[in-house]
Enzyme design. Sequence first.
Site: not given
Length: 404
Positions: A9, A194
């Site tokens: 992304q 993340h």
Amino acid sequence: MVAFTFPGQGTQRAGMGRPWAEHPSWELVTEVSEAAGRDVAHLLLDADAEELRATRNAQLATLTLSLVVLDAVERLGLAPAACAGHSLGEYTALVAGAALSLEDGVHLVVERGEAMQDAAEQRPGTMAAVLGLDDDAVDAACRRADGEAWVANYNAPEQVVVAGTKAAVSTAGTVAKDLGARKVMALQVGGAFHTPLMQPARDRLRKALAEASFRPPEVPITANVDARPHPEADDWPSLLSAQLCSPVRWRQTLSQLLEAGIDQVVELGPGGVLTGLARRAEPTLQALAVAAPEDLDGLLDALAGGGHATDGRLPQGERLHLSERLVLSPVTGVFSPAPAGDSAGTEGEVVGVGDLIGNVAAGPAGVVEVRSAFHGWLMGLMVMPGERVTAGQPVAWLQTTGAA
């Protein structure tokens, strides 16, 4: 030895599908749209930058274009020795390596995108790239921020991404500059990916992962979480779950590929971010990107000193270049080679223009002959007997003799 890598992304851009709209591989967009229950062609052709910035749209669009590029490269007869993907790109790598079906890969990315967007709305966050500072110093800057800031991506030497709440990331950036960082650059993303702020998404994704069917990869696929290849199908659900809240170890992934004998990485998908990272992280790796149809010629040029084989090795001699030709299937169906002793001859024998290479059982259309349009030595078939082929797919390759 060639590895295919797939971007994540943030590489998407408005209109990125337009160069591919007339390419035969565009048919994959219809398959993805059916699996996703969404108009993916709209995302690739008509969506503006703001619409594509939404996580649910960015991930599905990036996956789809990467799969279109992969299909186009495979139509050239090229196959990798290994695969890896950055964040979202790990799902593309799993599809490319046959560890996931296209349908399961699309379903997981749809659920992942929705889950991550919801998590980001519940716990807003941001990301920033820190340049000119080593990994340990960036990690120390996050700890000294005394808030919710963590390392999210180890991308390249002295290029590390941090993520967390806006206040904590801002503080971490200030500390990083005090420690000697050359630059801290805010990233235009929809959340603190993340990091532990993605925990709600992880809980939701686990359910989707439990419903997907994983198979042992056909080629090694290196995981983001630990920068190691995982040949066991059962490893991947937990790896993909952990990936949401763990840093992407991309620099370490490139090192692992190099240690495994890979000497060239080919990035398939929008942009060329991973190509730049590879050149910076591992200068001995040759790196190039395929993002548009015109890049396919550049790929063949780059591999002209090697060759194609199904294990990704590139032996000496020109391959799929000026002195070589591909014989394509005229229809979709099941391929069978010409009988032994027929005009196609055997591997290494001369094939003339119009000689029979094989047949394709095309359903109601009956059996359609595959004949060579070129004169040359038959170097090998590119499909197995009984394999289903599509119209335009290479089935054999010839070394041209120079005859008319």
